[in-house]
Write a protein that holds these residues in place. Structure first.
Motif, PDB file in Angstrom:
ATOM      1  N   ARG A   1       0.930  -1.082   0.188  1.00  0.00           N
ATOM      2  CA  ARG A   1       0.243  -0.158   0.116  1.00  0.00           C
ATOM      3  C   ARG A   1       0.789   1.078   0.108  1.00  0.00           C
ATOM      4  N   ILE A   2       0.801   2.069  -0.701  1.00  0.00           N
ATOM      5  CA  ILE A   2       1.381   3.531  -0.813  1.00  0.00           C
ATOM      6  C   ILE A   2       0.475   4.694  -1.303  1.00  0.00           C
ATOM      7  N   PHE A   3       1.339   6.172  -0.151  1.00  0.00           N
ATOM      8  CA  PHE A   3       1.366   7.243  -0.410  1.00  0.00           C
ATOM      9  C   PHE A   3       1.445   8.134  -0.716  1.00  0.00           C
ATOM     10  N   PRO A   4       1.406   9.212  -1.681  1.00  0.00           N
ATOM     11  CA  PRO A   4       2.396  10.413  -2.096  1.00  0.00           C
ATOM     12  C   PRO A   4       3.201  11.247  -1.020  1.00  0.00           C
ATOM     13  N   LYS A   5       3.887  10.915  -0.916  1.00  0.00           N
ATOM     14  CA  LYS A   5       4.593  11.810   0.508  1.00  0.00           C
ATOM     15  C   LYS A   5       4.295  13.416   0.372  1.00  0.00           C
ATOM     16  N   ASP A   6       4.071  14.302  -1.014  1.00  0.00           N
ATOM     17  CA  ASP A   6       2.962  14.969  -1.376  1.00  0.00           C
ATOM     18  C   ASP A   6       1.406  15.187  -0.857  1.00  0.00           C
ATOM     19  N   PRO A   7       1.224  15.951   0.520  1.00  0.00           N
ATOM     20  CA  PRO A   7      -0.729  15.975  -0.293  1.00  0.00           C
ATOM     21  C   PRO A   7      -0.900  16.145  -1.052  1.00  0.00           C
ATOM     22  N   GLU A   8      -0.156  17.403  -1.285  1.00  0.00           N
ATOM     23  CA  GLU A   8      -0.885  17.916  -2.293  1.00  0.00           C
ATOM     24  C   GLU A   8      -0.742  17.162  -4.453  1.00  0.00           C
ATOM     25  N   ALA A   9       0.054  16.487  -4.535  1.00  0.00           N
ATOM     26  CA  ALA A   9      -0.382  15.550  -5.623  1.00  0.00           C
ATOM     27  C   ALA A   9      -1.702  14.874  -6.035  1.00  0.00           C
ATOM     28  N   PRO A  10      -2.401  15.105  -6.941  1.00  0.00           N
ATOM     29  CA  PRO A  10      -3.647  14.916  -7.870  1.00  0.00           C
ATOM     30  C   PRO A  10      -3.542  13.283  -7.095  1.00  0.00           C
ATOM     31  N   LEU A  11      -2.907  11.837  -6.891  1.00  0.00           N
ATOM     32  CA  LEU A  11      -2.779  10.848  -6.548  1.00  0.00           C
ATOM     33  C   LEU A  11      -3.300  10.444  -4.941  1.00  0.00           C
ATOM     34  N   VAL A  12      -4.147   9.794  -4.536  1.00  0.00           N
ATOM     35  CA  VAL A  12      -4.390   9.884  -3.452  1.00  0.00           C
ATOM     36  C   VAL A  12      -3.785   8.754  -2.549  1.00  0.00           C
ATOM     37  N   CYS A  13      -3.581   8.200  -3.380  1.00  0.00           N
ATOM     38  CA  CYS A  13      -3.216   6.441  -2.642  1.00  0.00           C
ATOM     39  C   CYS A  13      -3.298   5.280  -3.745  1.00  0.00           C
ATOM     40  N   ALA A  14      -2.602   3.898  -3.786  1.00  0.00           N
ATOM     41  CA  ALA A  14      -2.817   3.220  -4.340  1.00  0.00           C
ATOM     42  C   ALA A  14      -2.559   1.334  -3.863  1.00  0.00           C
ATOM     43  N   ASP A  15      -3.505   0.566  -4.117  1.00  0.00           N
ATOM     44  CA  ASP A  15      -2.868  -0.573  -3.524  1.00  0.00           C
ATOM     45  C   ASP A  15      -2.844  -2.000  -4.375  1.00  0.00           C
ATOM     46  N   LEU A  16      -1.491  -2.782  -3.702  1.00  0.00           N
ATOM     47  CA  LEU A  16      -1.252  -3.397  -4.478  1.00  0.00           C
ATOM     48  C   LEU A  16      -1.206  -4.621  -4.028  1.00  0.00           C
TER      49      LEU A  16
END
Length: 450
Positions: free
Chosen positions: A401-416
């Protein structure tokens, strides 16, 4: 043999011993004599077991001040001839007060003590190898997503109590139904109280193993949802009978959301239940005490493995930052690169490096990159994000499970979900992102880069 009273059932079905610790050769179940180890449903029939349980649990509920309602899952061609019933469901609500305070997922000590007394009687008469599924229900006050999450936590809380009371001998599962299945109008305080309830399902298990396949459990949930007649008006917080007949209904213009996220993933609107179901199915059984801060620690099995958008965003990674030896890592997960199949005009997703050791701890924080409008001569990423990583073990698989370190990124997270046996494709992947205030999900398959 003369029938004993219902509460004289001396055998601890799952432990197989009396209170003194000695084995009992035979015992009586409301007039049906069994040799120890025989299943009640097998030897006495499902109807006999159902009647026995219903009378026993009704008396147990009365002792602690609960209102008990019951239901049969299956019974009319829904299961095999040997097991005409798939499950026996009971719903309990306190005659006074409520199990949980508003917004809370833990009970007061007084409520816990009463429920533990009821659970003791529930387990004492449970048939061998039967599984228990706890369903949590809420009223319709508040956001639907919040109610779904709250009902899952409450169900998990009760499931933990059952598992602990059985000393780990019963496979206990939990699932949050949220506000989706009201049994009373939500526009009255009384109705809201009835909808805030706990449902405990005794699932008939005809296998030799006590653990049931998750698909069988989901089938029970789907059967339960389809079996209950839902009055759509009860979901409303306003009494429809009090709306003036002369009131003119204004037709609302249907809102169409367009995915304008710069990652150009062309996903679909996020569906919480579907995402949780997929993760639970692909990951398989897991050891809940190893989930760190992915979810509250639980000793019972949980069917509500929340997708990453539904949990609190971490502020640090679980990786140890130590690059180990190849032999200490899972096959294909030693500082490897993974990407989607490049297709002209589509977004290519690249994840690297992925390194997870055999203790399920990630060694490095990865970077997730996106090449939008891919062309054969285009290899430079348009967007790249450093990610926090969390991992958890499953059945020959691991959740990455991954989350962008930048809270302003247009990406929320990803589950693999990676297989731990060396396959060169992901078992499951979902990327979550926002566009125009809406949460989207894109399912992808990553392959190992050569």
């Amino acid at each position: 043999m003369k029938a004993r009273s219902l509460f004289s059932f001396a055998t601890l079905i799952l432990a197989g011993c009396s209170s003194s610790g000695s084995y009992i050769a035979t015992h009586d179940v409301n007039g049906c004599e069994l040799v120890y180890g025989q299943r009640i449903v097998d030897e006495c029939g499902s109807n006999h077991y159902y009647d026995y349980r219903l009378q026993t649990l009704t008396e147990a509920a009365e002792k602690v001040g609960y209102i008990l309602n019951h239901d049969i899952v299956g019974g009319t061609g829904a299961a095999s001839d040997a097991y005409p019933m798939m499950a026996h469901s009971i719903t309990i609500t306190p005659k006074e007060g409520e199990f949980f305070a508003s917004g809370q997922s833990e009970m007061s000590p007084q409520n816990v003590a009463k429920l533990q007394h009821f659970i003791e009687d529930y387990l004492r008469t449970l048939d061998t190898n039967h599984n228990v599924l706890v369903l949590g229900h809420t009223d319709a006050v508040g956001k639907e997503s919040s109610n779904k999450s709250l009902s899952a936590k409450r169900a998990r809380y009760v499931s933990d109590l059952i598992y602990t009371a059985s000393r780990g001998k019963v496979s206990s599962w939990s699932y949050g139904m949220g506000e989706s299945v009201p049994i009373a109008p939500n526009y009255t305080k009384e109705g809201q109280g009835q909808n805030r309830r706990i449902e405990i399902v005794d699932i008939f298990n005809n296998s030799e193993s006590r653990n049931m396949d998750k698909e069988q459990l989901f089938a029970i949930i789907q059967f339960k949802q389809a079996q209950l007649v839902v009055n759509e008006k009860w979901k409303n917080l306003t009494d429809p009978t009090k709306v003036a007949k002369t009131q003119t209904k204004t037709k609302r213009k249907k809102v169409t959301y367009k995915d304008k996220n710069p990652l150009k993933l062309k996903g679909k609107l996020f569906k919480q239940d579907d995402a949780a179901h997929s993760i639970a199915t692909y990951l398989g059984p897991y050891h809940a005490d190893s989930w760190f801060n992915l979810m509250p620690t639980a000793v019972a099995s949980n069917l509500d493995i929340e997708s990453c958008p539904m949990i609190e965003r971490p502020t640090q990674s679980d990786s140890n930052g130590k690059k180990g030896k190849v032999g200490n890592s899972f096959p294909a997960l030693f500082s490897t690169s993974w990407n989607t199949m490049p297709q002209k005009g589509e977004t290519v997703v690249v994840l690297r490096p992925v390194q997870v050791e055999k203790d399920f701890i990630a060694s490095e924080d990865p970077t997730l990159s996106f090449i939008t409008d891919y062309q054969p001569n285009k290899n430079t990423a348009d967007y790249s994000y450093d990610m926090y990583v969390q991992t958890a073990p499953g059945d020959n698989a691991l959740l990455y499970r991954i989350f962008p370190k930048d809270p302003e990124a247009p990406l929320v997270c990803a589950d693999l979900i990676f297989r731990t046996t060396g396959e060169n494709k992901t078992k499951y992947m979902a990327v979550y992102y926002k566009s125009q205030g809406q949460l989207y999900q894109k399912n992808l398959t990553l392959q190992l880069s050569l």
